[in-house]
Design a protein around this motif. Structure first.
Motif, PDB file in Angstrom:
ATOM      1  N   GLN A 102       0.798  -1.236   0.000  1.00  0.00           N
ATOM      2  CA  GLN A 102       0.000   0.000   0.000  1.00  0.00           C
ATOM      3  C   GLN A 102       0.839   1.299   0.000  1.00  0.00           C
ATOM      4  OE1 GLN A 102      -3.703  -0.322   0.139  1.00  0.00           O
ATOM      5  NE2 GLN A 102      -3.354   1.701  -0.742  1.00  0.00           N
ATOM      6  N   PRO A 103       1.929   1.356   0.822  1.00  0.00           N
ATOM      7  CA  PRO A 103       2.680   2.622   0.867  1.00  0.00           C
ATOM      8  C   PRO A 103       3.178   3.085  -0.507  1.00  0.00           C
ATOM      9  CG  PRO A 103       3.425   1.155   2.617  1.00  0.00           C
ATOM     10  CD  PRO A 103       2.451   0.370   1.789  1.00  0.00           C
ATOM     11  N   ALA A 104       3.434   2.157  -1.431  1.00  0.00           N
ATOM     12  CA  ALA A 104       3.935   2.573  -2.752  1.00  0.00           C
ATOM     13  C   ALA A 104       2.870   3.324  -3.538  1.00  0.00           C
ATOM     14  CB  ALA A 104       4.402   1.351  -3.543  1.00  0.00           C
ATOM     15  N   PHE A 105       1.635   3.333  -3.030  1.00  0.00           N
ATOM     16  CA  PHE A 105       0.536   3.978  -3.770  1.00  0.00           C
ATOM     17  C   PHE A 105      -0.071   5.154  -3.024  1.00  0.00           C
ATOM     18  CE2 PHE A 105       1.046  -0.005  -5.812  1.00  0.00           C
ATOM     19  CZ  PHE A 105       0.857   0.319  -7.143  1.00  0.00           C
ATOM     20  N   ASP A 106       0.577   5.591  -1.927  1.00  0.00           N
ATOM     21  CA  ASP A 106      -0.019   6.742  -1.244  1.00  0.00           C
ATOM     22  C   ASP A 106       0.219   7.997  -2.083  1.00  0.00           C
ATOM     23  OD1 ASP A 106       2.551   7.537  -0.760  1.00  0.00           O
ATOM     24  OD2 ASP A 106       2.598   6.773   1.297  1.00  0.00           O
ATOM     25  N   MET A 107      -0.454   9.074  -1.698  1.00  0.00           N
ATOM     26  CA  MET A 107      -0.446  10.275  -2.540  1.00  0.00           C
ATOM     27  C   MET A 107       0.975  10.843  -2.699  1.00  0.00           C
ATOM     28  SD  MET A 107      -2.599  11.420  -4.503  1.00  0.00           S
ATOM     29  CE  MET A 107      -2.510  12.728  -5.693  1.00  0.00           C
ATOM     30  N   THR A 108       1.816  10.722  -1.653  1.00  0.00           N
ATOM     31  CA  THR A 108       3.188  11.247  -1.760  1.00  0.00           C
ATOM     32  C   THR A 108       3.924  10.544  -2.902  1.00  0.00           C
ATOM     33  OG1 THR A 108       3.070  10.866   0.617  1.00  0.00           O
ATOM     34  CG2 THR A 108       5.082  11.909  -0.220  1.00  0.00           C
ATOM     35  N   CYS A 151       7.870   3.764 -13.154  1.00  0.00           N
ATOM     36  CA  CYS A 151       7.472   4.155 -11.794  1.00  0.00           C
ATOM     37  C   CYS A 151       7.667   3.028 -10.789  1.00  0.00           C
ATOM     38  CB  CYS A 151       5.991   4.551 -11.727  1.00  0.00           C
ATOM     39  SG  CYS A 151       5.575   6.022 -12.630  1.00  0.00           S
ATOM     40  N   MET A 152       7.429   1.800 -11.215  1.00  0.00           N
ATOM     41  CA  MET A 152       7.381   0.706 -10.252  1.00  0.00           C
ATOM     42  C   MET A 152       8.737  -0.001 -10.093  1.00  0.00           C
ATOM     43  SD  MET A 152       4.236   0.396  -9.210  1.00  0.00           S
ATOM     44  CE  MET A 152       3.472   1.987  -9.395  1.00  0.00           C
ATOM     45  N   PHE A 153       9.477  -0.108 -11.223  1.00  0.00           N
ATOM     46  CA  PHE A 153      10.683  -0.950 -11.172  1.00  0.00           C
ATOM     47  C   PHE A 153      11.983  -0.189 -11.434  1.00  0.00           C
ATOM     48  CE2 PHE A 153       7.508  -4.197 -12.997  1.00  0.00           C
ATOM     49  CZ  PHE A 153       6.999  -4.453 -11.732  1.00  0.00           C
TER      50      PHE A 153
END
Ligand code: HEM
Length: 443
Positions: A102-108, A151-153
């Motif tokens: 989840q933290p990888a998708f927070d607004m920050t 963004c992810m990798f």
């Protein structure tokens, strides 16, 4: 209390309603909706129950979600390819992984991804040439896959060089609507070309995923993307689990957004007034290239994306399975059956939408007075799409970046659709990019 089986369309011996469903799943479900609140039919050997009341959808996805896990057999199809990542896992494993990721998708984080979204789209824009037809779906798929991987990798991964783009396309072939029934019924070893291609693609993607993982572990750089979250989780994740999550994100994290954008371009080409108003908003809000701050000023752009997701929800239905016998509106639904929550049907239900077939972004201006689960393109409850913010940010930034420089002219009349795991155009989506100035810009 007496048992009451819900009504539904008559099927054929052995196949039930599979033949009607395969031909056009969305039209089939629209017809089914006429039977009322709960509708019973049979597809792929499953005893299916479709719910057409938003309150029942809310009960399944949110209020009583523990009683309605994902449909196991349907999940198994995906598990062959994705393993036990966030989309297919259930129970404790899912809960642990969701909390970790989840933290990888927070607004920050999403704010930080915005620059990548605009950079990658600017490259797409440079690849376009006025007057030269493109398949808009391909262009959007490439853009969203590059954004996702970046963004992810990690920024240093070239999607085309590493063959990721072609492999992801081949890897998704078994889930294409026309292939899905074959994938479902054929044994794993069957010599079916698209299954064998998907297998080779999966091997290739696995190699890439492990290579990316190894390089990240060996690297010094401090990162805070999805891969960092997976690698640095408090409870260490096995490499196989990280592989499953990475493949899952390659599968779940770009195609739906690419489809959304494809539908937006199709709808804009049919509604030039909407496109002009959108362009005027972008021109007014953005000083130079679009940025995350602009997103908070966009209003109409958000309405355009929301309205496209209403008319063409890429996740056209959500499936669940009751763990025990349940009742909906006086009808019995047995444990182990397939529960269908038909996004497509509720998004076009005239009880909740005026003129439901019309593309009217302005209907979102007043928020609307309708039940919450009359609209659920990202699902709901604890298994709501983890990428919702990411996708909404991405769709608006891609749109804002491109609409300033381009307008797309359709080379086809109707957009024919088919539905497998996602709702997709059945043919090419060929369009001709043109400069808006050449077509007449209005402020
Ligand atoms: C417009 C774009 C998108 C749409 C319409 C969409 C739709 C959905 C829906 C409806 C679900 C819930 C499925 C269910 O309950 O059975 C879901 C789950 C999920 N989505 Fe999305 N999605 C989109 C974009 C994304 C993006 C950009 C990512 C990642 C970067 C993503 C990753 C996931 C994952 C991992 C899940 C599983 C979540 C869980 O079960 O905990 N999606 N998506």
């Amino acid at each position: 209390m007496a048992t009451r089986t819900p009504p539904g369309p008559r099927g054929l011996p052995l196949v039930g309603n599979t033949h009607q469903w395969v031909r056009d799943p969305c039209a089939f479900k629209e017809r089914c909706a006429d039977y009322g609140r709960v509708v019973n039919y049979e597809i792929l050997g499953w005893d299916a129950y479709m719910l057409t009341e938003p309150a029942d959808v809310e009960r399944v996805l949110a209020d009583e979600h523990d009683r309605f896990p994902k449909h196991e057999e349907g999940n198994d199809e995906l598990r062959t390819f994705l393993g036990d990542g966030l989309v297919t896992s259930q129970g404790d494993l899912w809960e642990r992984q969701r909390a970790a990721i989840q933290p990888a998708f927070d607004m920050t984080h999403v704010k930080r991804y915005a620059d990548v979204m605009v950079d990658r789209t600017a490259e797409t824009s440079e690849r376009l040439a006025a007057g030269e037809p493109v398949d808009v779906r391909d262009a959007m798929t490439r853009t969203t896959l590059e954004i996702l991987v970046d963004c992810m990798f990690g920024r240093d991964i070239d999607v085309a060089d590493r063959g990721i783009y072609d492999a992801v396309a081949a890897f998704q072939e078994p889930m294409r609507p026309r292939n899905q029934p074959i994938t479902f019924f054929a044994p794993d070893w069957a010599p079916i070309p698209f299954l064998r291609r998907a297998e080779r693609a999966l091997d290739h993607l696995e190699e890439q995923v492990y290579d990316i993982l190894e390089r990240r572990r060996a690297g010094e750089e401090d990162r805070d993307d999805l891969l960092a979250v997976l690698v640095d989780a408090d409870q260490a994740m096995a490499d196989e689990q990280i592989r499953d999550e990475m493949l899952t994100f390659l599968f779940a994290g770009h195609e739906t957004t690419a489809l959304t954008l494809t539908y937006v371009w199709d709808l804009l080409s049919r509604n030039p007034d909407v496109e002009r108003r959108l362009r005027a908003e972008v021109d007014e809000v953005c000083d130079g290239r679009p940025a995350i701050e602009d997103l908070f000023e966009f209003e109409y752009a958000g309405h355009v994306v929301r309205e496209a997701l209403r008319l063409y929800p890429p996740a056209h239905e959500i499936r669940r399975e009751p763990v025990e016998d349940v009742r909906f509106g006086g009808y019995d639904v047995p444990a182990g059956s397939l529960l269908v929550l038909p996004t497509w049907v509720l998004h076009r239900d005239d009880r909740f939408w005026d003129d439901p077939e019309a593309f009217r972004p302005e209907r979102w201006a007043d928020g609307g007075d309708r039940p919450e689960f009359a609209y659920f393109p990202f699902g709901g409850g604890p298994r709501r799409c983890i990428g919702q913010q990411f996708a909404m940010t991405e769709a608006q930034l891609v749109l804002a970046t491109l609409v300033r420089d381009w307008t797309f002219e359709r080379r086809y009349d109707d957009l024919e659709l088919t539905a497998g795991v996602t709702l997709q155009p059945s043919g090419d989506v060929e369009m001709v990019p043109r400069r808006p100035d050449a077509v007449g810009r209005e402020h």
